[in-house]
Design a protein around this motif. Structure first.
Motif, PDB file in Angstrom:
ATOM      1  N   PRO A  78       0.814  -1.232   0.000  1.00 58.89           N
ATOM      2  CA  PRO A  78       0.000   0.000   0.000  1.00 58.89           C
ATOM      3  C   PRO A  78       0.841   1.273   0.000  1.00 58.89           C
ATOM      4  O   PRO A  78       0.511   2.244  -0.659  1.00 58.89           O
ATOM      5  CB  PRO A  78      -0.800  -0.105   1.297  1.00 58.89           C
ATOM      6  CG  PRO A  78      -0.850  -1.543   1.611  1.00 58.89           C
ATOM      7  CD  PRO A  78       0.423  -2.133   1.086  1.00 58.89           C
ATOM      8  N   PHE A  79       1.945   1.238   0.733  1.00 56.26           N
ATOM      9  CA  PHE A  79       2.790   2.431   0.766  1.00 56.26           C
ATOM     10  C   PHE A  79       3.388   2.702  -0.612  1.00 56.26           C
ATOM     11  O   PHE A  79       3.512   3.851  -1.028  1.00 56.26           O
ATOM     12  CB  PHE A  79       3.916   2.249   1.797  1.00 56.26           C
ATOM     13  CG  PHE A  79       4.740   3.486   1.995  1.00 56.26           C
ATOM     14  CD1 PHE A  79       4.321   4.447   2.896  1.00 56.26           C
ATOM     15  CD2 PHE A  79       5.903   3.699   1.272  1.00 56.26           C
ATOM     16  CE1 PHE A  79       5.053   5.606   3.083  1.00 56.26           C
ATOM     17  CE2 PHE A  79       6.637   4.855   1.453  1.00 56.26           C
ATOM     18  CZ  PHE A  79       6.208   5.808   2.361  1.00 56.26           C
ATOM     19  N   CYS A  80       3.752   1.630  -1.327  1.00 48.77           N
ATOM     20  CA  CYS A  80       4.406   1.790  -2.633  1.00 48.77           C
ATOM     21  C   CYS A  80       3.413   1.910  -3.780  1.00 48.77           C
ATOM     22  O   CYS A  80       3.820   2.043  -4.934  1.00 48.77           O
ATOM     23  CB  CYS A  80       5.322   0.605  -2.914  1.00 48.77           C
ATOM     24  SG  CYS A  80       6.748   0.567  -1.849  1.00 48.77           S
ATOM     25  N   ARG A  81       2.096   1.814  -3.489  1.00 47.25           N
ATOM     26  CA  ARG A  81       1.115   1.717  -4.567  1.00 47.25           C
ATOM     27  C   ARG A  81       1.283   2.807  -5.638  1.00 47.25           C
ATOM     28  O   ARG A  81       1.302   2.478  -6.826  1.00 47.25           O
ATOM     29  CB  ARG A  81      -0.302   1.708  -4.007  1.00 47.25           C
ATOM     30  CG  ARG A  81      -1.314   1.256  -5.026  1.00 47.25           C
ATOM     31  CD  ARG A  81      -2.637   0.904  -4.378  1.00 47.25           C
ATOM     32  NE  ARG A  81      -2.572  -0.357  -3.679  1.00 47.25           N
ATOM     33  CZ  ARG A  81      -3.220  -0.611  -2.540  1.00 47.25           C
ATOM     34  NH1 ARG A  81      -3.938   0.324  -1.980  1.00 47.25           N
ATOM     35  NH2 ARG A  81      -3.128  -1.790  -1.985  1.00 47.25           N
ATOM     36  N   PRO A  82       1.418   4.072  -5.285  1.00 46.68           N
ATOM     37  CA  PRO A  82       1.586   5.069  -6.351  1.00 46.68           C
ATOM     38  C   PRO A  82       2.815   4.794  -7.201  1.00 46.68           C
ATOM     39  O   PRO A  82       2.758   4.928  -8.430  1.00 46.68           O
ATOM     40  CB  PRO A  82       1.727   6.391  -5.600  1.00 46.68           C
ATOM     41  CG  PRO A  82       1.930   6.057  -4.173  1.00 46.68           C
ATOM     42  CD  PRO A  82       1.371   4.692  -3.954  1.00 46.68           C
ATOM     43  N   ALA A  83       3.906   4.392  -6.576  1.00 49.59           N
ATOM     44  CA  ALA A  83       5.119   4.117  -7.343  1.00 49.59           C
ATOM     45  C   ALA A  83       4.917   2.909  -8.239  1.00 49.59           C
ATOM     46  O   ALA A  83       5.409   2.865  -9.362  1.00 49.59           O
ATOM     47  CB  ALA A  83       6.303   3.896  -6.402  1.00 49.59           C
TER      48      ALA A  83
END
Lengths: 367, 268
Positions: B184-189
């Motif tokens: 979830p933390f990396c989702r945009p990346a």
């Protein structure tokens, strides 16, 4: 519900060491933490206090020794299976989840059903007085609110022990005092064990039943805040805690009323029960800055020193005077502001500091 | 003050010039793709969609778009997955030879495409894998993974390392923490890496030309059309390719920027 009398140890550190390569972070630590107590572990940075806490949380594995929770060895039990939630210095709230979801996290990991999760999370949000923020994003919260979310998230699984790693260090002074009150009350109401790591004396002393002072991976002293403040067990503790003046010397007359010879003269001290010193023993005399009387005229008692005034630090009703002794070493005096008002101390002026024979605390110097 | 003004004016002028330099050929190409004249001359003729119609009347072009679509989406999925794994390994673990591991992981884009294409062809032909759609996919995954890794690695560099420990501390296993916290933390990346790798693959000519055999991708068919005739069909197909990749790249950038702005406010 709370039984604050030290009953049986909930956590035992039995000769626990932690080494990283050839650096020893924690040195054969022995410590018993009791059910329902508020224990603070305090020390300068790098003293091993956070490492000890992380070992208890299962985030580091001890290199030696045994950690027992409720009499059971837990060295090999991973953090995931221990119920030892921690409140982090960085708070470590999940930025992509809202307040409610953050608090529910621990329950979700334990397969609790959605509806029950919601109810239990709400109960804790309400208890922390942030129920109205449940739908907010973490980024929309103030420092104090984040703190409350972090507490709710850790407590939602209703653990028997809560670990806190300098949780208040990022808050401003006013808020720290408020949160101290919140934590203190919470611990008493819940009756569970709090282990609180901090480098701040005021936080440790304000909240805890017992304080552990650590230095270089070893426990220097363990005792109530009062014991540590009034009877430091070592020179390190005397230096680290409070505002103490330390004079080193050797015993020139033994007995109940010792005479201690120092480079600044001889001083008389009443020994406390249990202390035994012989003539020639080296020792440190600890004179707490708040037990010192000051006067402009020489009081003509044996325990007095001439001081040259250097500066003062004014924090409300209490003033700390910084002065220099005849041999150039520092001497601190704490006094009430209104007692100093008519003394008109200025630069280069000098005064006399004196203390009673019963007010010096003696520490035998280690060989 | 006035000096500052003239300086910033000068800088702005310079930026405009750079943009003109970069975009003139593309804009020109687009203009002539909707111009009725057979040869790119001024004055312009009238507006027409004739060249687009001609292009889409050609079944080979449809095929090429189909191949390119399959390739770029598959490549985007695989390259993003591999990129994420590499970036996470780098974030989480310390081991001897990590520098070597990282330089190997980031190496492919530094190899000239012709060499890469040749090498891929030599290898794939030897193991009887050339000339198929999956040959292009394999080659493009090699080429694109480092881009995905770079984007995701940047995101992981912003994560508070306590987050993962906090998840374990609250009872999440390694895999669960990965699913509930790291991803979830990396989702945009991850989304951004997906668009970026799709764009790189959709655009890539040299390697595709070497290994594609009969499965031509869009850039390959463009060259073929160009060799055959020089009418504005080329401009038409060129404009489509440009718009597709630009959309993907801009999307990648937007996703990344929006989230970063949101979460820098969240703080550390």
């Amino acid at each position: 519900m709370s039984d604050s009398s030290p009953s049986r140890p909930l956590v035992t550190f039995d000769g626990v060491s932690k080494r990283y390569g050839n650096v020893t972070a924690v040195h054969t630590m022995n410590l018993e933490i009791y059910e329902g107590e508020f224990l603070a572990i305090m020390g300068p940075s790098g003293c091993g206090k956070t490492t000890s806490l992380r070992m208890l949380a299962g985030l580091e594995e001890p290199s030696d020794g045994e950690i027992r929770l409720d009499g059971q060895r837990i060295n090999e039990i991973s953090s995931v299976e221990r119920d030892t939630p921690m409140v982090w210095q960085s708070l470590a709230l999940f930025p992509f989840l809202n307040v409610q979801k953050n608090v529910e996290f621990g329950l979700k990991m334990r397969q609790v059903q959605a509806e029950e999760r919601r109810q239990r999370a709400c109960k804790w949000l309400e208890r922390m007085e942030i129920l109205d923020l449940a739908e907010r994003d973490i980024s929309q919260l103030s420092g104090g609110q984040k703190q409350r979310v972090a507490l709710a998230r850790s407590l939602v699984t209703e653990p028997r022990i809560l670990l806190l790693d300098e949780p208040l260090s990022a808050l401003d002074a006013n808020l720290v005092v408020r949160m101290q009150g919140v934590l203190s009350r919470l611990q008493k109401e819940l009756g569970i064990t709090f282990v609180y790591v901090t480098h701040s004396q005021s936080e440790a002393f304000a909240m805890s039943d017992r304080v552990v002072i650590m230095s270089q991976g070893r426990i220097e002293q363990l005792g109530s805040p009062r014991e540590i403040y009034r009877s430091p067990a070592s020179r390190f503790v005397a230096d680290f805690v409070g505002a103490n003046n330390i004079l080193s010397g050797t015993v020139s007359q033994a007995g109940e009323d010792l005479e201690v010879k120092t480079t600044l003269g001889a001083f008389r001290c009443r020994t406390r029960t249990g202390d035994a010193f012989d003539v020639g023993d080296a020792l440190d005399m600890v004179i707490s800055a708040d037990l010192v009387q000051i006067s402009l005229e020489d009081p003509n008692t044996q325990n007095s020193l001439r001081c040259r005034f250097i500066s003062e630090e004014f924090v409300g009703s209490i003033v700390t005077l910084f002065a220099e002794l005849e041999d150039g070493s520092d001497f601190k005096v704490q006094a009430r502001q209104r007692d100093l008002a008519n003394m008109s101390l200025g630069e280069e002026s000098s005064f006399f500091a004196s203390w009673s024979t019963t007010d010096a605390h003696l520490i035998g110097a280690k060989e | 003050m006035s000096q500052d003004n003239s300086k910033s004016l000068l800088l702005r002028g310079y930026v405009v010039l750079v943009f003109i330099f970069v975009f003139t050929p593309i804009v020109t190409s687009f203009i002539f793709s909707v111009n009725s004249d057979r040869f790119p001359t001024i004055p312009l003729g009238h507006f027409t969609t004739h060249w687009y119609e001609t292009i889409f009347a050609d079944p080979d072009v449809w095929d090429a778009f189909r191949v390119s679509g399959i390739v770029s989406i598959t490549v985007a999925i695989l390259a993003t997955f591999i990129g994420f794994c590499t970036a996470y390994t780098d974030y989480r673990y310390n081991f001897t030879g990590k520098a070597l591991y990282l330089s190997l992981a980031l190496l492919p884009p530094t190899i000239p495409l012709v060499i890469m294409g040749l090498a891929m062809l030599a290898l794939l032909a030897r193991i009887n894998m050339s000339g198929e759609i999956y040959s292009i996919i394999v080659s493009h995954v090699v080429l694109c993974s480092p881009f995905a890794m770079a984007v995701i690695r940047m995101r992981l560099a912003q994560i508070n390392p306590d987050l993962e420990s906090a998840a374990w501390n609250l009872g999440a296993s390694n895999w669960r923490a990965m699913r509930e916290v790291i991803i979830p933390f990396c989702r945009p990346a991850i989304a951004s890496a997906f668009c970026l790798t799709a764009a790189v693959s959709f655009d890539e000519f040299a390697v595709a030309w070497f290994v594609s055999g009969l499965n031509k991708t869009v850039p390959v068919i463009i060259l073929e059309i160009l060799q055959g005739n020089t009418d504005p069909q080329i401009n038409a197909i060129g404009s489509i390719v440009f718009i597709t990749s630009m959309t993907l790249v801009v999307l990648a950038q937007l996703i990344l920027m929006r989230k970063t702005i949101n979460q820098t406010a969240t703080g550390i």
